[in-house]
Design an enzyme around this catalytic site. Structure first.
Site, PDB file in Angstrom:
ATOM      1  N   GLU A  87       9.930  29.219  11.865  1.00  0.00           N
ATOM      2  CA  GLU A  87      10.708  27.998  12.123  1.00  0.00           C
ATOM      3  C   GLU A  87       9.833  26.852  12.632  1.00  0.00           C
ATOM      4  OE1 GLU A  87      14.570  28.080  13.679  1.00  0.00           O
ATOM      5  OE2 GLU A  87      15.107  29.988  12.743  1.00  0.00           O
ATOM      6  N   HIS A 144      15.949  25.874  12.644  1.00  0.00           N
ATOM      7  CA  HIS A 144      15.129  24.786  12.100  1.00  0.00           C
ATOM      8  C   HIS A 144      14.807  25.064  10.643  1.00  0.00           C
ATOM      9  CE1 HIS A 144      14.517  25.053  16.420  1.00  0.00           C
ATOM     10  NE2 HIS A 144      14.291  23.755  16.414  1.00  0.00           N
ATOM     11  N   LYS A 171      22.013  24.138  18.497  1.00  0.00           N
ATOM     12  CA  LYS A 171      21.069  23.114  18.030  1.00  0.00           C
ATOM     13  C   LYS A 171      20.618  23.418  16.603  1.00  0.00           C
ATOM     14  CE  LYS A 171      16.277  21.657  18.477  1.00  0.00           C
ATOM     15  NZ  LYS A 171      14.949  22.078  18.980  1.00  0.00           N
TER      16      LYS A 171
END
Length: 251
Positions: A87, A144, A171
């Site tokens: 990530e 991510h 997130k």
């Protein structure tokens, strides 16, 4: 209305966007020097990206670094993050080492938040979240994608999954290939905020193309953004001074 999340002297909540800056250093001396600079930069919280630390595999050195950083940063909330290689991180460690590292950080009494990546073993995720919460530490759960922007439905699914697993702050950060991708991220953020979020969320579109997402969080629903003080931990981060100025102009 989402439930606010308070960490020390800051509160993640709808209608506000906090600024986090990354702390990066390969050695303890480098970390301490960089931390002294960040301590007066005006950030709301600081993220130690421990995957850059050359002694990350040595628990005693990690604990010593945390202790020194805590003294330098005083009351500034500290986010502990090992970003995996898959990530966008700097270092590869085993899954076992990853979770042990986060368990130790959460129980150290020296950090205020830890970052746990979504795409890991569910039982291990739940165990580290329980341990963190037992120690009074909040959890950012993250994902991510440095290659693309998933479909809006997929972004929302991942954020909702993070909520279901017990994250305090879901997130996601994605890479745009076109301006439409930036709109996809912003639309997903707004939809998540208005329909599904039970807690503050953090979203961003990376690189220069996604820069607008880093300053419009208050409008679309992202409770935190990332700025820089000389060191960037992801493409598209904006210097903290300019970031605050842009946010002030907009709001």
């Amino acid at each position: 209305m989402t439930k606010a999340v308070t960490v020390k002297n800051i509160t993640f909540q709808e209608g506000t966007t906090l600024i986090c800056v990354p702390l990066i250093g390969k050695t303890l001396d480098e970390l301490k020097a960089n931390a002294r600079t960040l301590a007066t930069a005006g950030a709301d919280l600081i993220e130690w990206r421990i995957d850059h630390f050359t002694q990350v595999r040595e628990p005693q050195h990690v604990h010593q670094a945390l202790s020194d950083l805590r003294q330098i940063l005083t009351d500034i909330p500290l986010l502990f993050t090992f970003r995996s290689k898959k990530e966008g991180g700097e270092t590869e460690i085993s899954d076992e080492a990853y979770f042990e590292l986060n368990h130790q950080a959460a129980s150290s009494g020296l950090v205020d938040l830890i970052d746990i990546e979504l795409f890991n073993d569910e039982a291990k995720i739940r165990a580290v979240i329980d341990a963190a919460h037992g120690a009074g530490v909040k959890v950012i759960m993250s994902n991510h994608d440095f290659h693309k922007t998933p479909a809006q439905e997929d972004i929302i699914y991942r954020l909702r999954r993070m909520q279901d697993l017990g994250a305090d702050l879901p997130k996601i950060a994605v890479m745009p290939q076109t301006p439409q991708d930036v709109l996809t991220l912003l639309s997903a953020t707004l939809t998540m905020k208005e329909k599904y979020a039970t807690r503050p969320i953090i979203t961003m579109s990376m690189a220069k193309m996604g820069g607008i997402s880093r300053v419009t969080g208050r409008l679309f629903g992202s409770a935190m953004t990332f700025g820089t003080v000389g060191q960037a931990s992801a493409p598209g981060q904006i210097a903290i001074k300019e970031l605050r100025e842009l946010m002030d102009i907009l709001y």
